[in-house]
Design a protein around this motif. Structure first.
Motif, mmCIF file in Angstrom:
data_model
loop_
_atom_site.group_PDB
_atom_site.id
_atom_site.type_symbol
_atom_site.label_atom_id
_atom_site.label_comp_id
_atom_site.label_asym_id
_atom_site.label_seq_id
_atom_site.Cartn_x
_atom_site.Cartn_y
_atom_site.Cartn_z
ATOM 1 N N LEU A 190 0.827 -1.192 -0.040
ATOM 2 C CA LEU A 190 0.577 0.164 0.060
ATOM 3 C C LEU A 190 0.644 1.267 0.259
ATOM 4 C CD1 LEU A 190 -2.678 -0.984 2.574
ATOM 5 C CD2 LEU A 190 -2.993 -0.898 -0.049
ATOM 6 N N ASN A 221 -8.968 3.714 -7.261
ATOM 7 C CA ASN A 221 -9.094 3.899 -6.239
ATOM 8 C C ASN A 221 -10.529 2.909 -6.109
ATOM 9 O OD1 ASN A 221 -7.980 5.940 -5.222
ATOM 10 N ND2 ASN A 221 -9.069 7.518 -7.230
ATOM 11 N N PHE A 224 -9.952 -0.424 -3.874
ATOM 12 C CA PHE A 224 -9.354 0.251 -2.787
ATOM 13 C C PHE A 224 -11.205 0.805 -1.726
ATOM 14 C CE2 PHE A 224 -5.258 2.180 -4.101
ATOM 15 C CZ PHE A 224 -4.938 1.349 -3.520
ATOM 16 N N TYR A 228 -10.693 -3.837 -1.421
ATOM 17 C CA TYR A 228 -9.763 -3.884 -0.903
ATOM 18 C C TYR A 228 -10.057 -3.937 0.828
ATOM 19 C CZ TYR A 228 -5.021 -3.789 1.001
ATOM 20 O OH TYR A 228 -3.630 -3.704 2.010
#
Length: 280
Positions: A190, A221, A224, A228
């Motif tokens: 990350l 994005n 995430f 994620y």
């Protein structure tokens, strides 16, 4: 070594050495056997009064000894390489047989001869002279790298589906936008991801910064935001995670690429390496 009874003892000893001492694979031993048997048969043919078109498969080399091998000259080895390049039938089963085998095959046979003489001169010290020590390998023609067209790249991305689609989109976009290796991709943390770039640790632990476009940024994005945290069951710091919450491995990456390529109907054999060339 019962299966090599059509070979002389000096060659069987070499094969035994590489099989049991060097621990070479059965495939490598088989290639040594075939290549060196052909080489010795050719030398026997050239030194005998047999017709030049005699089938090499019919030539008996079981009595070849150290004196015979020691007497082989660099000139005779050049003759053998010339025979491979110009006269050896490449595809005997085809309707129109082709004469001359490709450079890669000739290089493999020369490599077998070099290994044979290295065994005799360096490993076992049976010979003092090595006639192939300074011989260069045939020059190999580099083929142009395969890559995807813009349309194929779009079709590949559109083929992504399933519960981990956001992650798989991110994987393909990182390949296409950054041109990184599989090993580099699975090693991303990350902390390696910035606003418009990633920090990549490559071979030899060398670091480099690679920039990506806005579409790749948006997909990261989205990954995430929507996937994620759900995947990260083990609270680890790797960027790309498997469905079990662990660091994704290179085999899983390959499967993702292969499945997307099949769905997209892409004709060429695709791989992460092809995606790297597409970026270039």
């Amino acid at each position: 070594m019962q299966r090599y009874q059509d070979c002389p003892q000096i060659l069987r000893n070499f094969l035994t050495y590489h099989e049991n001492i060097k621990g070479q694979s059965p495939l490598t031993i088989q290639e040594y056997y075939l290549d060196l048997r052909m080489f010795l048969r050719f030398i026997r043919l050239m030194r005998s009064e047999m017709p030049i078109d005699t089938d090499l498969e019919t030539i008996d080399i079981r009595d070849v000894d150290l004196d015979f091998v020691a007497g082989i000259t660099t000139s005779e080895i050049f003759d053998f390489l010339s025979y491979l390049a110009n006269d050896r039938v490449a595809r005997p089963d085809s309707a129109v047989p082709e004469h001359g085998i490709e450079a890669a095959s000739r290089a493999r046979k020369l490599s077998a001869i070099k290994s044979f003489y290295k065994y005799l001169t360096v490993r076992t010290k049976q010979l003092n002279e090595n006639p192939v020590a300074d011989l260069e390998y045939p020059k190999l023609r580099k083929s142009l790298p395969k890559y995807l067209t813009f349309e194929e790249s779009s079709a590949l991305l559109q083929a992504v589906s399933g519960p981990n689609a956001k992650r798989d989109y991110a994987i393909l976009m990182l390949f296409l936008n950054c041109g990184i290796r599989r090993s580099e991709l699975v090693g991303l943390n990350l902390t390696d991801v910035y606003e418009d770039r990633i920090r990549v640790v490559g071979k030899g632990n060398k670091e480099r910064i690679v920039y990506f476009g806005s579409r790749c940024k948006n997909l990261l994005n989205l990954y995430f935001k929507e996937s994620y945290n759900e995947l990260n069951k083990n609270n680890i710091d790797y960027l790309l995670l498997s469905k079990t919450g662990k660091k994704i491995n290179e085999r899983e990456i390959r499967t993702i690429v292969d499945e997307a390529a099949i769905i997209a109907g892409i004709k060429i054999k695709i791989s992460p390496h092809v995606l790297r060339h597409t970026f270039a």
